[in-house]
Structures are given as structure tokens and as C-alpha cells.
Design an enzyme around this catalytic site. Structure first.
Site, PDB file in Angstrom:
ATOM      1  N   PHE A 198       0.844  -1.069  -0.022  1.00 55.99           N
ATOM      2  CA  PHE A 198      -0.152  -0.093   0.000  1.00 55.99           C
ATOM      3  C   PHE A 198       1.057   1.282   0.046  1.00 55.99           C
ATOM      4  CE2 PHE A 198      -2.469   3.506   2.231  1.00 55.99           C
ATOM      5  CZ  PHE A 198      -3.468   3.670   1.415  1.00 55.99           C
TER       6      PHE A 198
ATOM      7  N   GLY B 217       2.478   7.739  -0.151  1.00 58.14           N
ATOM      8  CA  GLY B 217       3.467   8.865   0.214  1.00 58.14           C
ATOM      9  C   GLY B 217       4.369   8.871  -1.324  1.00 58.14           C
TER      10      GLY B 217
ATOM     11  N   GLU C 130      12.818   2.252   3.534  1.00 57.89           N
ATOM     12  CA  GLU C 130      11.841   2.917   4.104  1.00 57.89           C
ATOM     13  C   GLU C 130      12.044   2.491   5.701  1.00 57.89           C
ATOM     14  OE1 GLU C 130       8.986   4.438   3.364  1.00 57.89           O
ATOM     15  OE2 GLU C 130       9.739   4.539   1.335  1.00 57.89           O
TER      16      GLU C 130
END
Length: 207
Positions: free
Chosen positions: A36, A39, A113
């Protein structure tokens, strides 16, 4: 594939632990890897995917309230990046990566990330045109030391002027995200407000 909170201190050890757990959860499911994006993964995924579906998550919403001391800031001038926090809803994209290339995508994505293991990876229900899918998302707890809480405009403007990390400035990150969301028909009122604030103070062109 429910993800439980763990209490290993932030850092490489926690990131490695969470990666092992997430890989095991995905492999146990036996399916393609679903991610998902809410950003920067919308406008810079940096990986090949088989499908991108518009999606909505209930129970989490997008905020620019996570300290970044690596990607969009420094220890001296911390920046901000987006996170999903509990409450509300969030529109974004679900990427489908074929199972045979999932690991090749997940490992470099983790380095991008999760350099310090700050996010809480979770498998969230995403409503899409293909039905409800469970996709991996990077969420944040309000108990995290990287959670900023509400920020006043002078604080935001200082960050927009000074915060820069290995991927560029916080302001560029914000503006690219707003534009990327718009390209998919998504208008995030709070991010738009922050972009207009920067424009009003001469930090970027009209937005």
C-alpha cells in the site's frame, strides 16, 4: 497475517527483526506481494509492478508528522516524512508484485523505508476495484519517539527552509507527494494546506 508490536529499540537490529517477521508473514500467505503506497511510493516506487490499483484504507490516515534524520533531514536539522497513524481513512495505491520477484522488491524497499526500524509494518485491509486486499503498509505509533504530534506553522516553515537528507529536502518531498496524489485524483487537504503555506512564504512557486 496480524503484526504484533515489538519492543526492540529502534535501530538496525529492530529493522532486521521486522524484516524477518514480514518476510515470513508474506511467504506464509503464498500470494503475490501487495504494497500500500500513500506517499513517495506513489511518485517514486523504484520497482517494477504488475498492477497498481486505487485503494482506500479504513482506520489509518496520512500525516506529515514523522521525524526524518536520514532521508529528508539530518541529526542537526531533522526533517519530516509521511506516516500512517491510527484513525480516519487514507486513499492511495496498492501495487501487486509477482511472488517470484517479491523478495527482490522487498529487500531494497526495506533499506529505503526502514533504515532505523522506526515504522511499524502492518498488513492492512485495502478496498480496491478488485475487492478487499491485504497489503503491506508502513505505519507509525503515536508512542514512537519519531512522532512529532501537532506542529505549529513556524516549526513547519523552519523545517521547509532547512531540512535536507540523502533523498533531498522535506519541502520537495511534500510538493512531489501532493502532485503525485493529484495525478491519481487524490486531494489531501492537510498536505495541500502545508504546500500553500510554503508558497505563501516564498519557499516555492504557486501550488
Amino acid at each position: 497475517m496480524a503484526s504484533q508490536a515489538i519492543h526492540i529499540p529502534h535501530g538496525p537490529a529492530r529493522s532486521a527483526h521486522l524484516l524477518q517477521r514480514t518476510m515470513a508473514e508474506w511467504r506464509d500467505g503464498g500470494d503475490d506481494l501487495l504494497l500500500f503506497a500513500y506517499g513517495s511510493l506513489i511518485w517514486r516506487p523504484d520497482f517494477q509492478y504488475a498492477e497498481a490499483l486505487p485503494a482506500r484504507v479504513l482506520g489509518f490516515h496520512r500525516v506529515l508528522r514523522m521525524r526524518s534524520r536520514v532521508n529528508r533531514g539530518s541529526p542537526q536539522e531533522p526533517g519530516l516524512v509521511l506516516a500512517l497513524i491510527s484513525g480516519g481513512s487514507c486513499r492511495g495505491l496498492v501495487y501487486r508484485i509477482p511472488r517470484e520477484t517479491g523478495e527482490q522488491v522487498l529487500l531494497p524497499l526495506w533499506e529505503r523505508e526502514m533504515p532505523n526500524g522506526v515504522y511499524e509494518p502492518r498488513w492492512l485491509n485495502c478496498d480496491t476495484p478488485s475487492g478487499r486486499l491485504r497489503a503491506l503498509a508502513f505505519t507509525l505509533s503515536r508512542q514512537s519517539p519519531n512522532w512529532t504530534g501537532s506542529l505549529h506553522e513556524p516549526e513547519l516553515l523552519h523545517i521547509f527552509r532547512h531540512a535536507r537528507g540523502r533523498y533531498g529536502t522535506t519541502l520537495d518531498y511534500l510538493l512531489r507527494t501532493v502532485q503525485g496524489l493529484r495525478e491519481h485524483g487524490i486531494r489531501d487537504k492537510e498536505l495541500e494546506r502545508q504546500a500553500h503555506l510554503a508558497a505563501q512564504h516564498g519557499l516555492c512557486g504557486p501550488f
